[in-house]
Design a protein around this motif. Structure first.
Motif, PDB file in Angstrom:
ATOM      1  N   ARG A  73      29.242 -16.020  62.103  1.00 29.92           N
ATOM      2  CA  ARG A  73      29.635 -15.930  60.773  1.00 29.92           C
ATOM      3  C   ARG A  73      28.489 -16.759  60.180  1.00 29.92           C
ATOM      4  N   MET A  74      28.628 -16.469  58.688  1.00 31.85           N
ATOM      5  CA  MET A  74      27.750 -16.798  57.753  1.00 31.85           C
ATOM      6  C   MET A  74      28.176 -18.457  57.247  1.00 31.85           C
ATOM      7  N   GLN A  75      27.507 -19.430  57.092  1.00 28.24           N
ATOM      8  CA  GLN A  75      27.396 -20.561  56.705  1.00 28.24           C
ATOM      9  C   GLN A  75      26.985 -21.017  56.025  1.00 28.24           C
ATOM     10  N   LEU A  76      27.318 -21.714  54.184  1.00 31.05           N
ATOM     11  CA  LEU A  76      25.977 -21.754  53.246  1.00 31.05           C
ATOM     12  C   LEU A  76      26.411 -23.835  53.093  1.00 31.05           C
ATOM     13  N   SER A  77      25.210 -23.839  52.575  1.00 31.63           N
ATOM     14  CA  SER A  77      24.859 -25.965  52.004  1.00 31.63           C
ATOM     15  C   SER A  77      24.335 -25.561  51.206  1.00 31.63           C
ATOM     16  N   MET A  78      24.372 -27.139  49.791  1.00 31.75           N
ATOM     17  CA  MET A  78      23.936 -27.180  49.634  1.00 31.75           C
ATOM     18  C   MET A  78      23.189 -28.355  49.645  1.00 31.75           C
ATOM     19  N   ASN A  79      23.565 -29.023  50.498  1.00 29.45           N
ATOM     20  CA  ASN A  79      22.415 -30.410  50.807  1.00 29.45           C
ATOM     21  C   ASN A  79      21.815 -29.952  52.184  1.00 29.45           C
ATOM     22  N   GLY A  80      21.842 -28.942  52.868  1.00 23.31           N
ATOM     23  CA  GLY A  80      20.924 -28.517  53.931  1.00 23.31           C
ATOM     24  C   GLY A  80      21.666 -29.676  55.210  1.00 23.31           C
ATOM     25  N   GLN A  81      22.788 -30.362  54.998  1.00 24.34           N
ATOM     26  CA  GLN A  81      23.864 -31.530  56.015  1.00 24.34           C
ATOM     27  C   GLN A  81      25.523 -30.541  56.035  1.00 24.34           C
ATOM     28  N   GLN A  82      26.242 -30.528  55.053  1.00 25.45           N
ATOM     29  CA  GLN A  82      26.976 -30.181  55.467  1.00 25.45           C
ATOM     30  C   GLN A  82      27.709 -28.550  55.308  1.00 25.45           C
ATOM     31  N   TYR A  83      28.400 -27.837  56.264  1.00 30.30           N
ATOM     32  CA  TYR A  83      28.105 -26.550  55.878  1.00 30.30           C
ATOM     33  C   TYR A  83      29.243 -25.998  55.790  1.00 30.30           C
ATOM     34  N   ALA A  84      29.915 -25.177  54.419  1.00 34.79           N
ATOM     35  CA  ALA A  84      30.808 -24.665  54.662  1.00 34.79           C
ATOM     36  C   ALA A  84      30.990 -23.562  55.246  1.00 34.79           C
ATOM     37  N   GLN A  85      31.983 -23.009  55.598  1.00 46.05           N
ATOM     38  CA  GLN A  85      33.102 -21.714  56.546  1.00 46.05           C
ATOM     39  C   GLN A  85      32.597 -20.379  55.432  1.00 46.05           C
ATOM     40  N   SER A  86      32.397 -20.065  55.427  1.00 48.94           N
ATOM     41  CA  SER A  86      33.193 -18.331  55.045  1.00 48.94           C
ATOM     42  C   SER A  86      33.391 -17.402  55.857  1.00 48.94           C
ATOM     43  N   GLY A  87      34.120 -16.290  55.761  1.00 51.24           N
ATOM     44  CA  GLY A  87      35.323 -15.331  56.030  1.00 51.24           C
ATOM     45  C   GLY A  87      34.063 -14.176  56.082  1.00 51.24           C
ATOM     46  N   VAL A  88      32.398 -14.383  55.874  1.00 54.84           N
ATOM     47  CA  VAL A  88      31.571 -13.183  55.955  1.00 54.84           C
ATOM     48  C   VAL A  88      30.614 -13.690  57.163  1.00 54.84           C
ATOM     49  N   SER A  89      30.975 -12.404  57.709  1.00 55.53           N
ATOM     50  CA  SER A  89      30.228 -12.063  59.154  1.00 55.53           C
ATOM     51  C   SER A  89      28.419 -10.701  59.022  1.00 55.53           C
ATOM     52  N   TYR A  90      27.587 -11.406  59.660  1.00 54.03           N
ATOM     53  CA  TYR A  90      26.427 -10.768  59.976  1.00 54.03           C
ATOM     54  C   TYR A  90      26.413 -10.113  61.008  1.00 54.03           C
ATOM     55  N   THR A  91      25.825  -8.834  61.731  1.00 52.81           N
ATOM     56  CA  THR A  91      25.743  -7.900  62.151  1.00 52.81           C
ATOM     57  C   THR A  91      24.179  -7.616  62.955  1.00 52.81           C
ATOM     58  N   TYR A  92      23.599  -7.847  64.277  1.00 51.01           N
ATOM     59  CA  TYR A  92      22.345  -7.565  64.457  1.00 51.01           C
ATOM     60  C   TYR A  92      23.155  -6.685  65.641  1.00 51.01           C
ATOM     61  N   GLN A  93      21.517  -6.142  65.741  1.00 52.41           N
ATOM     62  CA  GLN A  93      21.743  -4.927  66.367  1.00 52.41           C
ATOM     63  C   GLN A  93      20.468  -4.859  66.616  1.00 52.41           C
ATOM     64  N   ALA A  94      19.783  -4.067  68.453  1.00 53.90           N
ATOM     65  CA  ALA A  94      18.781  -3.810  68.560  1.00 53.90           C
ATOM     66  C   ALA A  94      17.863  -3.164  67.207  1.00 53.90           C
ATOM     67  N   ALA A  95      16.683  -2.886  67.347  1.00 51.74           N
ATOM     68  CA  ALA A  95      16.021  -1.711  65.902  1.00 51.74           C
ATOM     69  C   ALA A  95      16.058  -0.741  66.368  1.00 51.74           C
ATOM     70  N   ALA A  96      15.734   0.169  65.402  1.00 49.87           N
ATOM     71  CA  ALA A  96      15.536   2.090  65.928  1.00 49.87           C
ATOM     72  C   ALA A  96      14.275   1.731  65.962  1.00 49.87           C
ATOM     73  N   VAL A  97      13.799   3.396  66.293  1.00 49.08           N
ATOM     74  CA  VAL A  97      12.849   3.825  66.785  1.00 49.08           C
ATOM     75  C   VAL A  97      12.545   4.907  66.931  1.00 49.08           C
ATOM     76  N   VAL A  98      11.648   5.782  66.465  1.00 48.83           N
ATOM     77  CA  VAL A  98      12.275   7.082  66.028  1.00 48.83           C
ATOM     78  C   VAL A  98      10.299   7.180  67.861  1.00 48.83           C
ATOM     79  N   SER A  99      11.048   8.417  67.945  1.00 51.04           N
ATOM     80  CA  SER A  99      10.212   8.820  69.453  1.00 51.04           C
ATOM     81  C   SER A  99       9.826  10.527  69.008  1.00 51.04           C
ATOM     82  N   TYR A 100      10.826  11.495  67.785  1.00 50.55           N
ATOM     83  CA  TYR A 100       9.784  12.514  67.748  1.00 50.55           C
ATOM     84  C   TYR A 100      11.165  13.425  66.700  1.00 50.55           C
ATOM     85  N   VAL A 101      10.754  14.775  65.637  1.00 51.01           N
ATOM     86  CA  VAL A 101      11.415  15.457  65.094  1.00 51.01           C
ATOM     87  C   VAL A 101      11.331  16.604  65.563  1.00 51.01           C
TER      88      VAL A 101
END
Length: 204
Positions: free
Chosen positions: A66-94
């Motif tokens: 979940r992503m959270q935002l803060s105006m003052n660097g102390q209190q963070y507002a909850q949000s319904g926005v999510s961010y997904t981390y994935q393994a990095a892609a790699v190319v071997s051949y074409v």
């Protein structure tokens, strides 16, 4: 602060993705911060306008946060926005390793870490030389994309799961330009076995 979305909403575990956070009520302040879940330290947010901030994703393990935002660097507002981390892609051949410079050749790019979720979001892309095309997910280790028109020579092939960060594997595609000038003989029996000579010109 009210966040409504993030673009892109997917990025590699190594972080460093420039993420645009969309919403309302944003104000410029040097204390603006974005938090990507609770496992990583918050990062600085850059004010773009009252409806957009820009943050660089920190390093994080695979998964949705979940992503959270803060105006003052102390209190963070909850949000319904999510961010997904994935393994990095790699190319071997074409394959094939050579394609017509006129474009249109279907290419299968082999490697790993290719995401079907990225395809469904329209973010799975191939970059061939300087041209970017949408890719079709075949498996986590293969995607298919069509070569585009380009000058004959070599072109680097790269893949992205978020249409922003691309692989840097150094895999190259050979682009050839060939014109058939003559075919002899021009006909033969349906049973085959005719030896045919083809005269052509071009760069390959």
């Amino acid at each position: 602060l009210v966040a409504s979305g993030a673009a892109p909403s997917i990025g590699p575990e190594r972080g460093g993705t420039r993420v645009s956070v969309l919403g309302v009520g944003f104000r410029d302040a040097y204390t603006l911060r974005c938090a990507f879940g609770s496992a990583s330290a918050p990062v600085l947010a850059r004010y773009v306008d009252e409806s957009q901030l820009e943050c660089s994703s920190p390093v994080h393990a695979s998964g949705s946060v979940r992503m959270q935002l803060s105006m003052n660097g102390q209190q963070y507002a909850q949000s319904g926005v999510s961010y997904t981390y994935q393994a990095a892609a790699v190319v071997s051949y074409v394959s094939p390793s050579a394609a017509l410079a006129e474009g249109g050749t279907p290419l299968t790019v082999h490697g790993g870490g290719f995401s079907s979720a990225s395809e469904s979001l329209g973010l799975l892309t191939c970059r061939i030389g300087g041209a970017v095309r949408r890719a079709v997910w075949a498996s986590s280790s293969a995607v298919v994309c069509n070569a585009t028109r380009a000058a004959a020579g070599e072109a680097l092939v790269a893949v992205s799961n978020n249409a922003r960060e691309y692989t840097s594997s150094g895999v190259r595609l050979r682009l050839v330009s060939v014109r058939v000038r003559d075919v002899q003989p021009w006909s033969g029996p349906v049973g085959g076995s005719t030896v045919v000579s083809v005269r052509a010109a071009g760069a390959w």
